[in-house]
Design a protein around this motif. Structure first.
Motif, PDB file in Angstrom:
ATOM      1  N   PHE A   1      37.629  38.393  47.334  1.00  0.00           N
ATOM      2  CA  PHE A   1      37.068  39.046  46.158  1.00  0.00           C
ATOM      3  C   PHE A   1      37.797  40.364  45.901  1.00  0.00           C
TER       4      PHE A   1
ATOM      5  N   GLN B   1      30.568  37.750  40.716  1.00  0.00           N
ATOM      6  CA  GLN B   1      31.852  37.448  40.121  1.00  0.00           C
ATOM      7  C   GLN B   1      31.712  37.033  38.654  1.00  0.00           C
TER       8      GLN B   1
ATOM      9  N   ARG C   1      37.110  36.241  41.901  1.00  0.00           N
ATOM     10  CA  ARG C   1      37.043  35.497  43.164  1.00  0.00           C
ATOM     11  C   ARG C   1      38.209  34.528  43.270  1.00  0.00           C
TER      12      ARG C   1
END
Length: 375
Positions: free
Chosen positions: A215, A320, A198
Motif C-alpha cells: 500500500f 484504498q 494497493r
C-alpha cells in the motif's frame, strides 16, 4: 456518407453546440474583445496583481474560443474530405477522414469532462505527495512506481513535474516524495487521486516468489496564488532545518539547507530540500503549507472532510481507492467508480485519464461507492 459516420458527425455537432452553450459564446467573444483592449493599456500594470489576473483570464478564454473554432474547422475539413473521397472513389482518403472524426470525438469527450473542472482551485498547479505504507521495501518500491506513473501522466499531458522533497528507501524505492505538478487544470485532474493505492504482485524482492500486497498513499493539494490570503501566526508553526538527503549533487549534504515546517494546530507537516539555499527551501515550504491549509478549507466547503480524513487514516486495508493486480491475473480497478483496465502496464505508464474522468464525474454527480475486493 455511411449512416454510422453520419451519426458520428451529428454527435460531434451536438457536442460542439453544447460546448458553445456552456462557454456562453457571444458574451465570451465580447469579454475577450474587452480583455484584448485592456491588455494593450500600459496603465494596467499599475496594479500587477490585477493585471496578472486579467491576463490569465484572457489566455484561458482565448484558448477555449480558439479550441472550439478549431473543432468546427476540423469537422468541416473532414466532412469535405469524405465527400471528395466518395466522389472520386478514393477509399484511403475516406478512411483517413473517418479516423480523424473518431479522434475528434475522443478530444471533445475530454473537453466535456473538463467542464466538470469548475472548482475554485481546479485550474491551479498542484502538489502531490506519495507515502509508502507498512511493509518496508515492498511498499517503498510501490511508492516509487507511483512516482513514475504520475510523472508519465504529467508528461503525456504536457505538464511539468518538479520533485521538491524525496526520501529514499533503505534497499529500494522511496519512503516519500513531494512533487509540484505545473499545468492547466493540474489540481482539477489530479485531486481525485488522493487516497490509498494497493498493489498485488509476485514480489521481486522475495526469493520464494510469493505474492505480496503493498500500500502507498497519495495526497493532492492545490498551489495557491497571492490573491488568496491565508494568515498563519508565527506561534502556530515550528520550523526545523536539517541536511538534505538523496540525489542532489556534491553539495547536498554539506549544510542544513532542508526545511521542515509543522503547523501545530492541524499537525500538518511540509518539507522542502530541492534547493541548495535554505532561504529558497523555506519560501517553498511556506507556499506548500499555505496550500495545504487552503486545501483543508476547500474540503470543508465541499462537506467532504470526513471522507478525506477516512482516506488518510491508515495506509492499508479498507482505505484504498484503487487496486493494481499484476498476479495472478492483470487488472486495475477503481473501487469508487468500478472502472477497470486489463492493461496494468499501460496504467503504470501514465494512462490514467479514463480513471480520472470517471472519478470526476462520480465526484460531481455523486453515486454509491463500488466496494469490492478483487484479489
Amino acid at each position: 456518407m455511411r449512416s454510422e459516420i453520419q451519426s458520428l458527425v451529428d454527435e460531434i455537432k451536438q457536442a460542439i453546440s453544447l460546448l458553445r452553450r456552456h462557454l456562453d459564446w457571444e458574451p465570451a467573444l465580447k469579454r475577450l474583445e474587452f480583455l484584448n483592449v485592456k491588455a494593450e493599456d500600459p496603465d494596467i500594470w499599475n496594479d500587477p496583481q490585477e493585471a496578472q489576473k486579467l491576463m490569465r483570464e484572457r489566455q484561458q478564454l482565448e484558448e477555449r474560443i480558439n479550441g472550439l473554432r478549431g473543432l468546427e474547422t476540423r469537422l468541416d475539413d473532414n466532412i469535405g474530405l469524405i465527400e471528395l473521397g466518395e466522389e472520386e472513389g478514393d477509399g484511403d482518403v475516406v478512411t483517413e477522414a473517418e479516423d480523424a472524426l473518431r479522434a475528434m470525438k475522443t478530444d471533445i469527450e475530454r473537453q466535456q469532462i473538463e467542464l466538470l473542472l469548475s472548482g475554485e482551485a481546479d485550474e491551479n498547479d498542484t502538489y502531490l505527495e506519495i507515502h509508502s505504507g507498512a511493509g518496508g521495501t515492498e511498499s517503498q518500491d510501490w511508492a516509487n512506481m507511483l512516482l513514475r506513473m504520475y510523472s508519465r501522466w504529467a508528461e503525456k499531458n504536457k505538464m511539468k513535474v518538479e520533485v521538491l522533497e524525496i526520501h529514499d528507501g533503505e534497499e529500494a524505492g522511496i519512503k516519500s516524495v513531494t512533487m509540484l505538478v505545473k499545468g492547466h487544470n493540474a489540481y482539477g485532474w489530479l485531486k481525485t487521486e488522493s487516497g490509498v493505492h494497493r498493489l498485488v504482485r509476485i514480489s521481486p524482492f522475495d526469493s520464494q516468489a510469493r505474492r505480496h500486497t503493498s500500500f502507498s498513499s497519495v495526497w493532492v493539494y492545490p498551489v495557491v496564488d497571492d490573491s488568496i490570503e491565508i494568515d498563519i501566526p508565527d506561534s502556530d508553526v515550528r520550523i526545523d532545518t536539517y541536511r538534505a538527503s538523496g540525489a542532489g549533487g556534491q553539495h547536498v549534504n554539506t549544510t542544513d539547507s532542508a526545511v521542515r515546517i509543522t503547523h501545530i494546530p492541524t499537525n500538518i507537516v511540509v518539507q522542502c530540500q530541492n534547493e541548495r539555499s535554505q532561504h529558497k527551501n523555506r519560501a517553498t515550504a511556506w507556499e506548500m503549507l499555505r496550500s495545504r491549509l487552503y486545501e483543508e478549507e476547500l474540503k470543508r466547503r465541499e462537506d467532504a472532510a470526513s471522507e478525506q480524513e477516512a482516506s488518510k487514516t491508515d495506509i492499508g486495508w479498507g482505505h484504498q481507492i484503487r487496486s493494481y493486480v499484476l498476479q495472478p491475473y492483470q487488472l486495475v480497478k477503481d473501487l469508487r467508480t468500478g472502472v477497470e483496465s486489463t492493461s496494468p502496464q499501460d496504467v503504470l505508464d501514465g494512462s490514467l485519464d479514463e480513471f480520472m474522468e470517471a472519478a470526476l464525474a462520480h465526484r460531481v454527480h455523486g453515486g454509491d461507492e463500488v466496494v469490492e475486493d478483487i484479489a
